[in-house]
Scaffold this active site. Sequence first.
Site, PDB file in Angstrom:
ATOM      1  N   TYR A 110      31.469  -3.418 -24.493  1.00  0.00           N
ATOM      2  CA  TYR A 110      30.811  -3.612 -23.520  1.00  0.00           C
ATOM      3  C   TYR A 110      30.050  -2.433 -22.742  1.00  0.00           C
ATOM      4  CZ  TYR A 110      33.474  -8.138 -22.834  1.00  0.00           C
ATOM      5  OH  TYR A 110      34.028  -9.416 -22.852  1.00  0.00           O
ATOM      6  N   ILE A 164      36.271  -2.382 -24.917  1.00  0.00           N
ATOM      7  CA  ILE A 164      36.160  -2.824 -26.157  1.00  0.00           C
ATOM      8  C   ILE A 164      36.333  -4.565 -25.718  1.00  0.00           C
ATOM      9  CG2 ILE A 164      38.747  -2.999 -26.539  1.00  0.00           C
ATOM     10  CD1 ILE A 164      37.966  -2.802 -29.550  1.00  0.00           C
ATOM     11  N   CYS A 165      35.484  -5.318 -26.213  1.00  0.00           N
ATOM     12  CA  CYS A 165      35.296  -6.684 -26.016  1.00  0.00           C
ATOM     13  C   CYS A 165      35.887  -7.511 -27.337  1.00  0.00           C
ATOM     14  CB  CYS A 165      33.997  -7.040 -25.900  1.00  0.00           C
ATOM     15  SG  CYS A 165      33.037  -8.001 -26.779  1.00  0.00           S
ATOM     16  N   MET A 166      37.242  -7.604 -27.550  1.00  0.00           N
ATOM     17  CA  MET A 166      37.815  -8.349 -28.541  1.00  0.00           C
ATOM     18  C   MET A 166      39.124  -9.004 -27.833  1.00  0.00           C
ATOM     19  SD  MET A 166      37.537  -5.686 -31.625  1.00  0.00           S
ATOM     20  CE  MET A 166      38.304  -6.842 -32.948  1.00  0.00           C
ATOM     21  N   HIS A 225      30.941  -5.043 -30.225  1.00  0.00           N
ATOM     22  CA  HIS A 225      32.047  -5.484 -29.479  1.00  0.00           C
ATOM     23  C   HIS A 225      32.566  -4.423 -28.700  1.00  0.00           C
ATOM     24  CE1 HIS A 225      32.588  -8.662 -32.438  1.00  0.00           C
ATOM     25  NE2 HIS A 225      32.741  -7.919 -33.445  1.00  0.00           N
TER      26      HIS A 225
END
Length: 74
Positions: free
Chosen positions: A52, A57-59, A50
Site C-alpha cells: 500500500y 504490506i497488502c497480503m 502488494h
Amino acid sequence: KDRNNWVVWLPGRKGSLYEGAVIPITITIPLGYPKEPPKVALPRDFKHIHVYEGGAICMPIVDQDYWKPTRTMH
C-alpha cells in the site's frame, strides 16, 4: 535488544527494478501475538503491487481478518 521490532534486509531480485538494492522490511510483533498478526512494512516510497501507499504490506496472510494464531514467523 528489542524482540518485538525486527528489520530484515532483502536483496533486490536480479533482473528486476530493484536489482542491486537492499530493501529493509520492518516487522513489528504486537503484544497480542500470536492472536494478533505481525505488522509488516516496507519503505514508505516502495512501489509494488502488494504494498500500500505508505509501505504497509497488502497480503491476507498478515491481515487481522485472515490471521491464524497457528501461523509462525518462519
